[in-house]
Write an enzyme that holds these catalytic residues in place. Structure first.
Site, PDB file in Angstrom:
ATOM      1  N   ARG A  82      -1.511  28.051 -40.757  1.00 38.93           N
ATOM      2  CA  ARG A  82      -0.116  27.558 -40.415  1.00 38.93           C
ATOM      3  C   ARG A  82       0.365  27.890 -39.055  1.00 38.93           C
ATOM      4  NH1 ARG A  82      -0.832  25.722 -44.409  1.00 38.93           N
ATOM      5  NH2 ARG A  82       0.756  25.350 -46.411  1.00 38.93           N
ATOM      6  N   SER A  95       8.476  25.996 -47.683  1.00 41.78           N
ATOM      7  CA  SER A  95       8.142  27.314 -47.807  1.00 41.78           C
ATOM      8  C   SER A  95       8.898  27.926 -46.647  1.00 41.78           C
ATOM      9  CB  SER A  95       6.702  27.546 -47.700  1.00 41.78           C
ATOM     10  OG  SER A  95       6.054  26.773 -48.743  1.00 41.78           O
ATOM     11  N   GLU A 127       7.710  30.622 -41.797  1.00 43.59           N
ATOM     12  CA  GLU A 127       6.932  29.359 -41.454  1.00 43.59           C
ATOM     13  C   GLU A 127       7.857  28.489 -40.705  1.00 43.59           C
ATOM     14  OE1 GLU A 127       4.388  27.854 -44.593  1.00 43.59           O
ATOM     15  OE2 GLU A 127       5.050  26.010 -44.023  1.00 43.59           O
TER      16      GLU A 127
END
Ligand SMILES: Cc1cc2nc3c(=O)[nH]c(=O)nc-3n(C[C@H](O)[C@H](O)[C@H](O)COP(=O)(O)OP(=O)(O)OC[C@H]3O[C@@H](n4cnc5c(N)ncnc54)[C@H](O)[C@@H]3O)c2cc1C
Length: 337
Positions: free
Chosen positions: A164, A238, A333
Site C-alpha cells: 500500500r 480500509s 491508508e
C-alpha cells in the site's frame, strides 16, 4: 476548459463529507493536461488530483484547484504469444479496465476486481486485494510534473512499490500527475488462488478448473457481501493499513494473544488491523455520525453529517487504544487532506 469556483466536493468522494474547493477543473483530453497545469497561477494553487475520491478524507475546504482527469482509452502497445502490453488512459475506471481484460482472457488483474477508483490513482498506494498487487502487472506509468509541466515516465522500479505504498506517497508526494498506466497482462494466465476465501468460494461454487472469469466473479461476490457500499454509508474502504512488525515483537504478542491474526510478510509479520481494532471493542461504536462499521472494524463510516475532523478524532481514539493494548501504532491508508 471550464473552471468551477467554490465547488462542493461532497458528491465527488466516497466519504460524502461536506467540503469545497476554491477551483475545480475537469480534463477530458490528454493534450489539455500540460496547458492546464501551466495556466494555473500561484493564486490558484496548490493543485490536487482527484480520481473518484475513494481513498480521501477531507478535513477542511481545499484552498487551491482540484483537477479530475476523465481521459479514456485502452490501447494495445505490443503482444506476443504469452503477454500483451496495454496503455490505459488515467481517467479510465479501474474496475471497467479489469472487466475489459478479463473478457479478452488477459490475466493478472482479476483478483483486483471491484476496487473502486480510477487507473490514475491505482499506483499511488499500489492497490492490492486477495493476494495480488498492482505492481505485479504494472510496466510503467506516464506523469506530468505539477509545477513545471514536464512529462516523465516512471518504470516499475522507479515507483518503489511496497505494501500500500509507492514513491508518490513518500518523497514525491503530491508532485506528479499520473496520466497513463501501462500494464503487462498474461495471455496464458496463472491463477493466484493463495488467498483463502477465493479458493473456498470457488470450491463452494463447485468450480474445479477456474478461469480468470470465475475468479473475477468470485472476488466480486465476496466483496459485495463483505464490504460496505459507500452509497449506503460514506466510507473509504480500509481506513488503516495492516501493520508490519518485527518477528521478535510478533513472538511476544503471539504468546500473549494466541489468536492474533497474522500473515507472512517479506519485512516481518503483517497483522490484521481489523483484528487489533476489534479486540479493542470498536466494532459498531459511534460518535454522532462518525462510526466504526458493525461488521468491518477497519472501515470508518460517515452515517450522514459527520465532518472530516470528527472521523479523524474517532481514528485517533482507535489508534490510541490499539497502541495502549498492543504497542502498535496504526497508520492511516486513507489520504487525509
Ligand atoms: C469500499 C472500498 C473498498 C476499497 N477496497 C480497496 C482494496 O481492496 N484495495 C485497495 O488497494 N484499495 C481499496 N480501496 C481504496 C481505493 O479504492 C483505492 O485507493 C483507489 O486506487 C483510489 O482511487 P480513486 O480514483 O478513488 O483515488 P482518490 O481517492 O481520488 O485519490 C487517492 C489519492 O491519489 C491521488 N491521485 C488520484 N488520482 C491521481 C492521479 N491521476 N495522479 C496523481 N495522483 C492522483 C489523490 O490526490 C489522493 O491522494 C477501497 C475503497 C473503498 C471505498
Amino acid at each position: 476548459m471550464v473552471i468551477e469556483e467554490q465547488k462542493s466536493l461532497q458528491q465527488e468522494h466516497t466519504f460524502g463529507i461536506q467540503a469545497s474547493t476554491r477551483y475545480f477543473i475537469e480534463i477530458n483530453r490528454d493534450e489539455d493536461i500540460v496547458p492546464v497545469i501551466l495556466s494555473l497561477t500561484e493564486d490558484q494553487k496548490p493543485i490536487m488530483i482527484l480520481g473518484d475520491g475513494s481513498n480521501v478524507l477531507f478535513t477542511e475546504n481545499f484552498p487551491g484547484t482540484v483537477i479530475r482527469l476523465n481521459t479514456k482509452g485502452i490501447a494495445v502497445i505490443s503482444e506476443n504469444e504469452e503477454f500483451i502490453i496495454v496503455r490505459v488512459a488515467g481517467g479510465e475506471i479501474w474496475d471497467e479496465v479489469v472487466a475489459y481484460c478479463v473478457e479478452r482472457g488477459w490475466g493478472g488483474v482479476e483478483n483486483l476486481s471491484l476496487i473502486p477508483g480510477r487507473i490514475g490513482a491505482s499506483p499511488i498506494q499500489n492497490i492490492g486485494a486477495y493476494g495480488v498487487e498492482l505492481k505485479e502487472v504494472l510496466e510503467e506509468l506516464e506523469t506530468v510534473h505539477l509545477e513545471t509541466g514536464e512529462k516523465r515516465t516512471f518504470s516499475r522500479d522507479d515507483c518503489r512499490f511496497g505494501y500500500r505504498e509507492s514513491i508518490f506517497q513518500q518523497t514525491l508526494r503530491g508532485q506528479y500527475f499520473i496520466t497513463g498506466v501501462t500494464l503487462k497482462l498474461a495471455k496464458k494466465p496463472t491463477l493466484n488462488l493463495g488467498y483463502g476465501s477465493v479458493k473456498q468460494e470457488l470450491e463452494r461454487s463447485g468450480i474445479t478448473s477456474p478461469t480468470i472469469k470465475d475468479v473475477r466473479e468470485v472476488v466480486c461476490r465476496i466483496r459485495r457481501s463483505k464490504l460496505p457500499d459507500p452509497r449506503d454509508a460514506g466510507n473509504a474502504g480500509s481506513f488503516f493499513r495492516n501493520p508490519v512488525i518485527r518477528t521478535d515483537q510478533f513472538a511476544g504478542l503471539k504468546q500473549q494473544y494466541p489468536d492474533i491474526v497474522s500473515f507472512a510478510d517479506s519485512n516481518g509479520v503483517k497483522l490484521a488491523a481489523a483484528w487489533l481494532i476489534d479486540q479493542c471493542n470498536w466494532k459498531g461504536k459511534r460518535a454522532g455520525d462518525a462510526g466504526v462499521h458493525p461488521d468491518q472494524p477497519l472501515v470508518l463510516v460517515n452515517y450522514g453529517n459527520a465532518t472530516g475532523v470528527e472521523i479523524l478524532a474517532l481514528a485517533s481514539l482507535i489508534r490510541q487504544s490499539v497502541l495502549v493494548k498492543f504497542g502498535i501504532l496504526l497508520e492511516p491508508e486513507v489520504n487525509i487532506l
